[in-house]
Design a protein around this motif. Structure first.
Motif, PDB file in Angstrom:
ATOM      1  N   PRO A   2     -61.636  44.164  43.490  1.00  0.00           N
ATOM      2  CA  PRO A   2     -61.762  45.582  43.144  1.00  0.00           C
ATOM      3  C   PRO A   2     -62.936  46.244  43.846  1.00  0.00           C
ATOM      4  CG  PRO A   2     -62.434  44.184  41.302  1.00  0.00           C
ATOM      5  CD  PRO A   2     -61.824  43.284  42.324  1.00  0.00           C
ATOM      6  N   ASP A   3     -62.828  47.543  44.053  1.00  0.00           N
ATOM      7  CA  ASP A   3     -63.887  48.294  44.708  1.00  0.00           C
ATOM      8  C   ASP A   3     -65.148  48.309  43.842  1.00  0.00           C
ATOM      9  OD1 ASP A   3     -61.962  48.859  46.605  1.00  0.00           O
ATOM     10  OD2 ASP A   3     -61.479  50.824  45.743  1.00  0.00           O
ATOM     11  N   PRO A   4     -66.329  48.424  44.462  1.00  0.00           N
ATOM     12  CA  PRO A   4     -67.573  48.448  43.686  1.00  0.00           C
ATOM     13  C   PRO A   4     -67.625  49.545  42.635  1.00  0.00           C
ATOM     14  CG  PRO A   4     -68.046  48.060  46.000  1.00  0.00           C
ATOM     15  CD  PRO A   4     -66.578  48.362  45.914  1.00  0.00           C
ATOM     16  N   ILE A   5     -66.958  50.665  42.874  1.00  0.00           N
ATOM     17  CA  ILE A   5     -66.978  51.748  41.904  1.00  0.00           C
ATOM     18  C   ILE A   5     -66.462  51.294  40.543  1.00  0.00           C
ATOM     19  CG2 ILE A   5     -64.687  52.656  42.446  1.00  0.00           C
ATOM     20  CD1 ILE A   5     -65.887  55.462  42.267  1.00  0.00           C
ATOM     21  N   PHE A   6     -65.623  50.247  40.557  1.00  0.00           N
ATOM     22  CA  PHE A   6     -65.085  49.690  39.319  1.00  0.00           C
ATOM     23  C   PHE A   6     -65.772  48.394  38.913  1.00  0.00           C
ATOM     24  CE2 PHE A   6     -61.492  51.686  41.656  1.00  0.00           C
ATOM     25  CZ  PHE A   6     -61.365  52.815  40.870  1.00  0.00           C
ATOM     26  N   ALA A   7     -66.285  47.671  39.886  1.00  0.00           N
ATOM     27  CA  ALA A   7     -66.760  46.305  39.623  1.00  0.00           C
ATOM     28  C   ALA A   7     -68.271  46.159  39.572  1.00  0.00           C
ATOM     29  CB  ALA A   7     -66.194  45.355  40.687  1.00  0.00           C
ATOM     30  N   HIS A   8     -69.010  47.095  40.132  1.00  0.00           N
ATOM     31  CA  HIS A   8     -70.472  46.960  40.153  1.00  0.00           C
ATOM     32  C   HIS A   8     -71.045  47.279  38.768  1.00  0.00           C
ATOM     33  CE1 HIS A   8     -74.673  47.598  41.197  1.00  0.00           C
ATOM     34  NE2 HIS A   8     -74.432  46.989  42.348  1.00  0.00           N
ATOM     35  N   PRO A   9     -71.968  46.489  38.281  1.00  0.00           N
ATOM     36  CA  PRO A   9     -72.485  46.698  36.916  1.00  0.00           C
ATOM     37  C   PRO A   9     -73.254  47.997  36.720  1.00  0.00           C
ATOM     38  CG  PRO A   9     -73.706  44.954  38.049  1.00  0.00           C
ATOM     39  CD  PRO A   9     -72.518  45.265  38.893  1.00  0.00           C
ATOM     40  N   ARG A  10     -73.694  48.648  37.808  1.00  0.00           N
ATOM     41  CA  ARG A  10     -74.343  49.953  37.644  1.00  0.00           C
ATOM     42  C   ARG A  10     -73.378  51.111  37.887  1.00  0.00           C
ATOM     43  NH1 ARG A  10     -80.380  50.789  39.857  1.00  0.00           N
ATOM     44  NH2 ARG A  10     -80.118  52.585  38.464  1.00  0.00           N
ATOM     45  N   ASP A  42     -50.992  48.739  30.094  1.00  0.00           N
ATOM     46  CA  ASP A  42     -51.757  49.633  30.955  1.00  0.00           C
ATOM     47  C   ASP A  42     -52.353  48.785  32.074  1.00  0.00           C
ATOM     48  OD1 ASP A  42     -53.306  51.589  32.098  1.00  0.00           O
ATOM     49  OD2 ASP A  42     -54.629  51.880  30.364  1.00  0.00           O
ATOM     50  N   LEU A  43     -51.694  48.821  33.237  1.00  0.00           N
ATOM     51  CA  LEU A  43     -52.103  47.988  34.364  1.00  0.00           C
ATOM     52  C   LEU A  43     -53.123  48.741  35.215  1.00  0.00           C
ATOM     53  CD1 LEU A  43     -51.589  45.300  35.867  1.00  0.00           C
ATOM     54  CD2 LEU A  43     -49.928  46.530  37.252  1.00  0.00           C
ATOM     55  N   GLY A  44     -54.261  48.098  35.497  1.00  0.00           N
ATOM     56  CA  GLY A  44     -55.344  48.796  36.152  1.00  0.00           C
ATOM     57  C   GLY A  44     -55.996  49.763  35.181  1.00  0.00           C
ATOM     58  N   CYS A  45     -56.248  49.269  33.979  1.00  0.00           N
ATOM     59  CA  CYS A  45     -56.711  50.125  32.881  1.00  0.00           C
ATOM     60  C   CYS A  45     -58.119  50.650  33.080  1.00  0.00           C
ATOM     61  CB  CYS A  45     -56.621  49.379  31.553  1.00  0.00           C
ATOM     62  SG  CYS A  45     -57.728  47.945  31.433  1.00  0.00           S
ATOM     63  N   GLY A  46     -58.885  50.049  34.000  1.00  0.00           N
ATOM     64  CA  GLY A  46     -60.225  50.536  34.274  1.00  0.00           C
ATOM     65  C   GLY A  46     -61.109  50.530  33.041  1.00  0.00           C
ATOM     66  N   ALA A  74     -64.667  49.384  28.769  1.00  0.00           N
ATOM     67  CA  ALA A  74     -63.485  49.611  27.934  1.00  0.00           C
ATOM     68  C   ALA A  74     -63.641  48.976  26.556  1.00  0.00           C
ATOM     69  CB  ALA A  74     -62.247  49.051  28.639  1.00  0.00           C
ATOM     70  N   ARG A  75     -64.131  47.761  26.505  1.00  0.00           N
ATOM     71  CA  ARG A  75     -64.291  47.075  25.213  1.00  0.00           C
ATOM     72  C   ARG A  75     -65.261  47.821  24.301  1.00  0.00           C
ATOM     73  NH1 ARG A  75     -64.796  42.394  28.778  1.00  0.00           N
ATOM     74  NH2 ARG A  75     -62.796  41.268  28.857  1.00  0.00           N
ATOM     75  N   ALA A  76     -66.271  48.450  24.891  1.00  0.00           N
ATOM     76  CA  ALA A  76     -67.232  49.201  24.092  1.00  0.00           C
ATOM     77  C   ALA A  76     -66.587  50.422  23.426  1.00  0.00           C
ATOM     78  CB  ALA A  76     -68.406  49.643  24.963  1.00  0.00           C
ATOM     79  N   LYS A  77     -65.505  50.927  24.000  1.00  0.00           N
ATOM     80  CA  LYS A  77     -64.774  52.050  23.407  1.00  0.00           C
ATOM     81  C   LYS A  77     -63.824  51.594  22.306  1.00  0.00           C
ATOM     82  CE  LYS A  77     -64.560  54.568  27.830  1.00  0.00           C
ATOM     83  NZ  LYS A  77     -63.629  55.118  28.841  1.00  0.00           N
ATOM     84  N   ASP A  78     -63.674  50.303  22.170  1.00  0.00           N
ATOM     85  CA  ASP A  78     -62.692  49.708  21.245  1.00  0.00           C
ATOM     86  C   ASP A  78     -63.406  48.699  20.346  1.00  0.00           C
ATOM     87  OD1 ASP A  78     -60.178  48.855  20.169  1.00  0.00           O
ATOM     88  OD2 ASP A  78     -60.076  47.255  21.679  1.00  0.00           O
ATOM     89  N   PRO A  79     -64.365  49.171  19.525  1.00  0.00           N
ATOM     90  CA  PRO A  79     -65.205  48.228  18.770  1.00  0.00           C
ATOM     91  C   PRO A  79     -64.437  47.384  17.768  1.00  0.00           C
ATOM     92  CG  PRO A  79     -65.552  50.486  18.024  1.00  0.00           C
ATOM     93  CD  PRO A  79     -64.740  50.573  19.276  1.00  0.00           C
TER      94      PRO A  79
END
Length: 242
Positions: A2-10, A42-46, A74-79
């Motif tokens: 995946p591109d850094p925009i999705f994968a980089h931790p910052r 949801d494939l590529g759910c980001g 995503a997980r943080a939005k789904d506590p």
């Protein structure tokens, strides 16, 4: 990868701030309602924007993405853990018996080779129940979206909660149709860090998409316009036939 925009931790944690209002997601909520779906893939759910909306409406939802940093957001939005989050891609999906699979935004265009695209469609096919449906959007090549991108080099600065001011700009780096490449650059004002993310999309015309769907076990039921971006995208609506 995946591109850094999705994968980089910052970068993943600031993605939503720069993505703006997601009016495009209404299309997929409406399709799920229209079909009376129970389980949506949801494939590529980001970062999980659609998956969370779906689960709030009572759908069972499986969100899949190859970028772990995005899944953490995503997980943080789904506590309460209502969504099933899977780290991976379509080629490694289990048999989910889903009623509907969706790919929003640019997801369907990140598969650059014919083999990767066919592998993705086969993976979705296996994850759907017989007679299940697939809905996704793809930009119309004739609209030449990359010309708009190249003409808009403006720098945007947002004050991101918990991060501070972040500056973003985009440049088109290559147009070699059907592939278009571009770079997002981010400057974090708090510490001066500059990060870049290079991306490439494949622009497939309608006939090519329809033929690849048919070759991988789908029947196109309808090709709709994207209500939030009329004339700019195709929204494919297909059914698993085998």
């Amino acid at each position: 990868m995946p591109d850094p925009i999705f994968a980089h931790p910052r970068l993943a944690p600031i993605y939503d701030a720069f993505d703006g209002e997601r009016d495009d997601l209404t299309t997929y909520l409406d399709i799920a309602d229209e079909l009376g779906a129970s389980h949506v893939l949801d494939l590529g759910c980001g970062t999980g924007s659609l998956a969370v909306l779906l689960v709030e409406r009572g759908f069972a939802v499986t969100g899949v993405d190859p970028a772990e940093a995005s899944l953490e957001v995503a997980r943080a939005k789904d506590p309460d853990g209502k969504v099933t989050w899977l780290h991976g891609d379509a080629g490694a999906l289990p048999a989910l018996d889903a009623d509907l699979a969706v790919m929003t935004a640019n997801v369907a265009q990140v598969f650059l080779t014919d083999d990767d695209w066919a592998r993705t469609l086969r993976g979705i096919h296996a994850a759907l129940r017989p007679g299940g449906h697939l809905a996704f959007e793809t930009r119309r090549p004739a609209r030449k979206a990359w010309q708009d991108w190249a003409a808009d080099p403006a720098h945007v600065v947002l004050d991101v909660a918990g991060v501070g001011p972040v500056e973003q700009w985009r440049e088109v780096t290559s147009v070699d149709l059907p592939l278009v490449s571009f770079r997002h650059t981010y400057r974090f004002h708090a510490d001066g860090t500059v990060l870049t993310s290079d991306s490439t999309l494949r622009f497939r015309d309608r006939d090519e998409v329809e033929s690849t769907l048919a070759a991988n076990g789908f029947r196109v039921l309808e090709v709709r316009d994207a209500p939030d971006r009329p004339g700019r995208e195709f929204v494919f609506f297909a059914e698993r036939t085998t």
